[in-house]
Design an enzyme around this catalytic site. Structure first.
Site, PDB file in Angstrom:
ATOM      1  N   LYS A  95       0.841  -1.200   0.000  1.00 28.99           N
ATOM      2  CA  LYS A  95       0.000   0.000   0.000  1.00 28.99           C
ATOM      3  C   LYS A  95       0.876   1.250   0.000  1.00 28.99           C
ATOM      4  CE  LYS A  95      -1.936   2.447   3.356  1.00 28.99           C
ATOM      5  NZ  LYS A  95      -1.787   3.797   2.771  1.00 28.99           N
TER       6      LYS A  95
ATOM      7  N   GLU B 180      10.116   0.457  10.406  1.00 33.15           N
ATOM      8  CA  GLU B 180      11.143   1.499  10.261  1.00 33.15           C
ATOM      9  C   GLU B 180      10.432   2.805  10.538  1.00 33.15           C
ATOM     10  OE1 GLU B 180      13.029   4.436   9.274  1.00 33.15           O
ATOM     11  OE2 GLU B 180      12.765   3.832   7.175  1.00 33.15           O
TER      12      GLU B 180
ATOM     13  N   CYS C 272      13.543  10.187   7.358  1.00 33.64           N
ATOM     14  CA  CYS C 272      13.492   9.663   8.735  1.00 33.64           C
ATOM     15  C   CYS C 272      14.860   9.701   9.392  1.00 33.64           C
ATOM     16  CB  CYS C 272      12.887   8.272   8.757  1.00 33.64           C
ATOM     17  SG  CYS C 272      13.561   7.215   7.515  1.00 33.64           S
TER      18      CYS C 272
ATOM     19  N   GLU D 105      10.246  14.641  16.473  1.00 32.81           N
ATOM     20  CA  GLU D 105      10.573  14.652  15.054  1.00 32.81           C
ATOM     21  C   GLU D 105       9.682  15.673  14.334  1.00 32.81           C
ATOM     22  OE1 GLU D 105       9.535  11.097  12.770  1.00 32.81           O
ATOM     23  OE2 GLU D 105      11.469  11.271  11.748  1.00 32.81           O
TER      24      GLU D 105
HETATM   25  P1  ADP Z   1       3.231  10.188   8.162  1.00 29.99           P
HETATM   26  O1  ADP Z   1       2.764  10.790   9.443  1.00 29.99           O
HETATM   27  O2  ADP Z   1       4.642  10.465   7.849  1.00 29.99           O
HETATM   28  O3  ADP Z   1       2.328  10.390   7.000  1.00 29.99           O
HETATM   29  P2  ADP Z   1       2.183   7.617   8.764  1.00 29.99           P
HETATM   30  O4  ADP Z   1       2.800   6.692   9.726  1.00 29.99           O
HETATM   31  O5  ADP Z   1       0.884   8.250   9.129  1.00 29.99           O
HETATM   32  O6  ADP Z   1       3.300   8.664   8.437  1.00 29.99           O
HETATM   33  O7  ADP Z   1       1.958   6.932   7.349  1.00 29.99           O
HETATM   34  C1  ADP Z   1       2.838   6.005   6.770  1.00 29.99           C
HETATM   35  C2  ADP Z   1       2.016   4.928   6.098  1.00 29.99           C
HETATM   36  O8  ADP Z   1       1.220   4.297   7.086  1.00 29.99           O
HETATM   37  C3  ADP Z   1       1.047   5.434   5.036  1.00 29.99           C
HETATM   38  O9  ADP Z   1       1.005   4.477   3.981  1.00 29.99           O
HETATM   39  C4  ADP Z   1      -0.282   5.481   5.787  1.00 29.99           C
HETATM   40  O10 ADP Z   1      -1.394   5.324   4.942  1.00 29.99           O
HETATM   41  C5  ADP Z   1      -0.145   4.295   6.708  1.00 29.99           C
HETATM   42  N1  ADP Z   1      -0.983   4.377   7.913  1.00 29.99           N
HETATM   43  C6  ADP Z   1      -1.351   5.490   8.600  1.00 29.99           C
HETATM   44  N2  ADP Z   1      -2.112   5.165   9.657  1.00 29.99           N
HETATM   45  C7  ADP Z   1      -2.254   3.822   9.660  1.00 29.99           C
HETATM   46  C8  ADP Z   1      -2.916   2.873  10.505  1.00 29.99           C
HETATM   47  N3  ADP Z   1      -3.591   3.251  11.579  1.00 29.99           N
HETATM   48  N4  ADP Z   1      -2.809   1.571  10.195  1.00 29.99           N
HETATM   49  C9  ADP Z   1      -2.092   1.166   9.134  1.00 29.99           C
HETATM   50  N5  ADP Z   1      -1.455   2.000   8.292  1.00 29.99           N
HETATM   51  C10 ADP Z   1      -1.513   3.307   8.544  1.00 29.99           C
END
Ligand code: ADP
Length: 501
Positions: free
Chosen positions: A191, A266, A300, A401
């Site tokens: 995804k 990560e 990161c 961060e």
């Molecule tokens: P950022 O804050 O840098 O956007 P995230 O950790 O929110 O980082 O997002 C990184 C990835 O994790 C994206 O592909 C996002 O769609 C996915 N993501 C965000 N929230 C969830 C969740 N609760 N469960 C699974 N995947 C998630």
């Protein structure tokens, strides 16, 4: 939103066909969820295209496709050498399309085209090629035990792997995850991040063109709270690999507990960069600038806490500020001389500006930036490179961060104090040390709590070298030979030759 393809024209004049569906079983299909994601050009704030966004039902279909492909002889019985050759073919196709792929990531993400073409694409292509070479070199061992018995081990795929990637390096992040997973014979549901949904769908067309059997790689766009959650909690996914924020990783770890999924995470960082007074100052300034300001600070491993020995502190800060005016050209990501494009989204832009406000409210000195940059045409999520000094260890801008072109610079007195400050963090991803003292460089490298250390450099990253963090920066390693560990499991076969002895 019936259409599964749209014709697009990028700001650099390039036209191409953008798939918009979910890539399942080597076909682009409409999402049953009816949801969509609209990609925004962060440089102009204009809509680029809408793509289909998966819901739980779509994720389930992708998982079923991956499960069927895992068992299908076309993948299961393919020789590892042929599997590797398919990957190498994919890397060649990526190479042939690298200008297009770099164009899409620049448009979708805001990163300078020069960097996308010179850094992101070679990294993505190189990673797939590197792991293609590894596919037929994933060996077990033979272990002698007694005269009557011995055992051998084989490395087998983990199974159906769910991969959730971020937006800061859309194609490299996909390649880091796909490379080792495919080399080890897994099948994948990957995804993309909702902020950058486009280039990975074009990668899907190349995966099909390379000749991967249907269902081996399934690519979906979708929101984290829907598709991401559905992946992390799916009972028929054997492993989840994630790159993103520490908070989301914590959620994923909880959801993955449902069927004890194997996990690789990560996550975030607040990586220190130490400058000792015996360092080559010009180099230290050059790398520390690159270490936080490149990729709009959206890395990161960004070295976002610069710690400088007090004897050279004032000089360093002055030279760092000078570097901002001479190197940090902010502007149109497609312009050749642009070093820093817009932040990826309005939300990230606002988050960074809010940290600038917090820093000021906490009593730190705003030495540069901290405000929007007036971009071309008065639009876009541009931010001026930001420096804070007079920062104390308890401040949020020192501990959290920010994920932007935003750095704090603090003085230290001794090596001991520098290490203590460097380690005073919940994170442990990267760390850099600038010194011309050979012994000190290795001593500090040993004592710093991080997954990676750069000596007289920052942000070196190479598909041959393991990447990952300690503490709350992650679990497991990606890249290098170590990356294979995350996608294979060892089976031990015990042989009893005792009956005729
Ligand atoms: P950022 O804050 O840098 O956007 P995230 O950790 O929110 O980082 O997002 C990184 C990835 O994790 C994206 O592909 C996002 O769609 C996915 N993501 C965000 N929230 C969830 C969740 N609760 N469960 C699974 N995947 C998630």
């Amino acid at each position: 939103m019936a259409s599964l393809f749209v014709e697009l024209k990028a700001p650099n004049g390039r036209t191409y066909t953008q798939p918009t569906g979910l890539f399942i079983n080597n076909e682009f299909v409409a999402a049953k969820s009816g949801q969509k994601i609209t990609s925004i050009d962060p440089a102009t704030e204009a809509e680029i295209a809408s793509v289909h966004a998966a819901g739980a039902e779509d994720v389930d279909l992708a998982v079923q496709a991956a499960r069927r492909a895992l068992k299908d002889p076309s993948w299961k019985k393919m020789s590892p050498t042929d599997r590797g050759n398919l990957m190498i073919k994919l890397s060649d196709l990526m190479e042939q399309n690298k200008e297009l792929l770099a164009t899409i990531d620049t448009w979708d993400n805001g990163k300078p085209y020069s960097a996308a073409l010179a850094d992101d694409l070679p990294e993505a292509i190189g990673t797939i090629r590197f792991y293609g070479g590894y596919a037929d070199k994933v060996y077990g061992q033979t272990i002698n035990t007694t005269h009557a018995k011995f055992a051998y081990t084989v490395r087998q795929p983990i199974g159906v792997v769910g991969q959730i990637i971020p937006w800061n390096y859309p194609l490299s992040m996909a390649a880091w995850k796909l490379g080792p997973a495919l080399a080890c014979g897994n099948t994948v549901v990957i995804k993309a991040a909702e902020q950058t949904p486009l280039s990975i769908l074009v990668l899907g067309t190349l995966i099909k063109e390379a000749g991967f059997p249907p269902g081996v790689v399934n690519i979906i766009n979708g929101y984290g709270k829907d598709a991401g959650k559905a992946i992390a909690s799916h009972p028929d996914i054997d492993k989840v690999a994630f790159t993103g924020s520490t908070g989301t990783a914590r959620e994923i770890m909880k959801m993955a507990a449902v069927n004890l999924k194997n996990i690789t995470l990560e996550t975030g960082g607040k990586s220190p960069l130490l400058v000792f007074d015996d360092a080559d100052l010009e180099q230290a300034v050059k790398w520390s600038h690159y270490g936080i300001m490149s990729n709009q600070g959206q890395i990161c491993t960004a070295t976002s806490r610069i710690l400088v020995q007090e004897t050279i502190y004032e000089t360093f800060v002055k030279q760092f500020k000078d570097a901002l005016s001479s190197i940090s050209k902010v502007g149109d990501p497609f312009a050749e001389d642009t070093f820093q494009g817009p932040q990826v989204t309005k939300a990230q832009y606002e988050r960074i500006l809010s940290y600038a406000k917090i820093g000021v409210a906490e009593g730190a000195t705003l030495a540069a930036g901290g405000k929007p940059f007036n971009g071309p045409g008065g639009k876009g999520f541009y931010i001026e490179p930001t420096i804070f000094t007079d920062v104390r260890k308890e401040m949020a801008i020192y501990r959290e961060e920010v994920f932007g072109p935003f750095v704090v610079i603090l003085p230290f007195k001794t090596e001991e104090e520098a290490i203590e400050m460097a380690n005073d963090s919940q994170f442990g991803l990267g760390a850099a040390v600038f010194t011309t003292n050979l012994e000190r460089s290795h001593r500090v490298a040993r004592d710093i709590e991080s997954g990676m250390v750069w000596i007289n450099s920052s942000q070196d990253c190479d598909f041959r070298i393991p990447f990952g963090g300690v503490k709350q920066s992650g679990i497991g390693r990606e890249l290098g030979e170590a990356g294979l560990e995350a996608y294979s499991q060892i089976k031990a076969v015990h042989i009893n030759m005792g009956s005729r002895l």
